[in-house]
Design an enzyme around this catalytic site. Structure first.
Site, mmCIF file in Angstrom:
data_model
loop_
_atom_site.group_PDB
_atom_site.id
_atom_site.type_symbol
_atom_site.label_atom_id
_atom_site.label_comp_id
_atom_site.label_asym_id
_atom_site.label_seq_id
_atom_site.Cartn_x
_atom_site.Cartn_y
_atom_site.Cartn_z
ATOM 1 N N CYS A 51 -5.644 6.832 -2.767
ATOM 2 C CA CYS A 51 -4.829 7.133 -3.939
ATOM 3 C C CYS A 51 -4.081 8.581 -4.018
ATOM 4 C CB CYS A 51 -5.420 6.846 -5.350
ATOM 5 S SG CYS A 51 -6.905 7.816 -5.819
ATOM 6 N N ARG A 78 2.027 8.862 10.913
ATOM 7 C CA ARG A 78 1.927 7.270 10.677
ATOM 8 C C ARG A 78 0.523 6.673 10.372
ATOM 9 N NH1 ARG A 78 6.889 5.609 11.711
ATOM 10 N NH2 ARG A 78 6.533 3.488 11.330
ATOM 11 N N HIS A 81 -9.326 8.230 -10.120
ATOM 12 C CA HIS A 81 -8.101 7.315 -9.415
ATOM 13 C C HIS A 81 -6.643 8.107 -9.712
ATOM 14 C CE1 HIS A 81 -5.727 4.260 -7.616
ATOM 15 N NE2 HIS A 81 -5.035 3.956 -8.923
ATOM 16 N N ASP A 138 1.679 2.497 -8.640
ATOM 17 C CA ASP A 138 0.460 2.771 -8.230
ATOM 18 C C ASP A 138 0.592 2.237 -6.934
ATOM 19 O OD1 ASP A 138 -2.000 3.333 -7.165
ATOM 20 O OD2 ASP A 138 -3.115 2.314 -9.001
ATOM 21 N N GLU A 195 -5.969 3.459 3.308
ATOM 22 C CA GLU A 195 -7.208 3.483 4.297
ATOM 23 C C GLU A 195 -8.068 4.909 3.963
ATOM 24 O OE1 GLU A 195 -7.170 6.089 6.738
ATOM 25 O OE2 GLU A 195 -5.199 6.077 7.617
#
Length: 285
Positions: A83, A78, A122, A137, A53
């Site tokens: 990435c 939580r 990334h 990943d 998210e």
């Protein structure tokens, strides 16, 4: 007079990983031995549990990459993340267990033609294990693989979700997923390492640049058992089955979005949290 321009990439101290808390967060109860079985098990549980998210950039909140901040957000609060946070946490977990790991950089190709040069924003994890190189990943959105992949070319590799493969073109490697019968590029790699300072720079661009996807689109996703994927993209929530068929639902309000985040992704936000997303009419500034 000399000018000292060196500075730490973070003002916050590094913290060792609370491995028990991480395993509790992802409900992992398997072996802690350095093995392929352990690697696959951790990757699958992570992707099934911690959602991808980008809510913090949409709430004008900084995204911090030091280990203490990542643990606080993804484990104790939580929440999810993207990435640099997700694979940063995985990297820390595997290191703590004794795996030989390295951070690698990549250029995301989802939604872009292969010939278009995209930012090197990334992060993935390379693992040397049992005489073989592997890639893991847990942070490529709704297509995060639920198993580690062998770093071999042109061999389809089944996972609990989509089949994957790695292909090579010239000096570049491409991670692909088989989606509804077609191979699609997810990202491009040179296998170059990505030290923390480079991740900090890329993270700053990703989370703050006005043209970044992460400042303009709402993206939340999580894998579920039996090959299912749950995705929230802007004002659309979808449940995609193992055959790639998606049931889509248009989200009509912020409160409905918050309810879906809590129910399907375990993310609990307050109605007072100021989320701004240009692609969502009822979240537009």
């Amino acid at each position: 007079m000399s000018l000292n321009i060196s500075a730490p990439v973070s003002d916050l101290p590094e913290a060792p990983l609370d491995l028990d808390a991480y395993f509790s967060r992802i409900a992992y109860t398997g072996s802690r031995e350095v093995s392929v079985e352990t690697l696959h098990g951790i990757v699958e549980r992570h992707v099934l549990t911690i959602p991808f998210e980008n809510l913090d950039p949409l709430m004008q909140r900084p995204v911090r990459l030091d280990s203490a901040s990542i643990q606080q957000k993804l484990i104790h609060d939580r929440r999810g993340g993207y990435c640099f946070e997700q694979n940063g946490l995985l990297l820390l977990a595997l290191e703590t267990l004794g795996f030989e790991v390295r951070p690698l950089s990549a250029r995301v190709k989802i939604g872009y033609p292969r010939e278009q040069v995209t930012p090197r924003t990334h992060l993935i994890v390379r693992i040397e294990l049992e005489g073989m190189s592997w890639l893991a990943d847990v942070g490529v959105g709704g297509l995060s693989p639920t198993a580690a992949l062998r770093l071999v070319t042109d061999e389809p590799q089944p996972t609990p979700h989509e089949t994957r493969r790695i292909v090579k073109s010239g000096s570049l490697y491409y991670h692909q997923a088989l989606l509804q019968g077609e191979w699609q590029d997810l990202y491009e790699m040179t296998l170059e390492e990505m030290p923390l300072i480079d991740r900090e720079v890329a993270n700053w661009f990703t989370s703050t640049h006005p043209g970044s996807r992460f400042r303009n689109l709402l993206m939340v996703s999580r894998a579920a058992p039996d090959g299912v994927r749950l995705t929230m993209l802007n004002d659309e929530f979808s449940i995609r089955d193992a055959n790639g068929v998606a049931k889509k639902h248009l989200i009509g309000s912020k409160q409905e979005m918050l309810d879906l985040l809590a129910e399907h992704f375990g993310v609990n936000l307050s109605p007072d949290d100021p989320i701004v997303c240009p692609a969502v009419p009822w979240l537009a500034e």
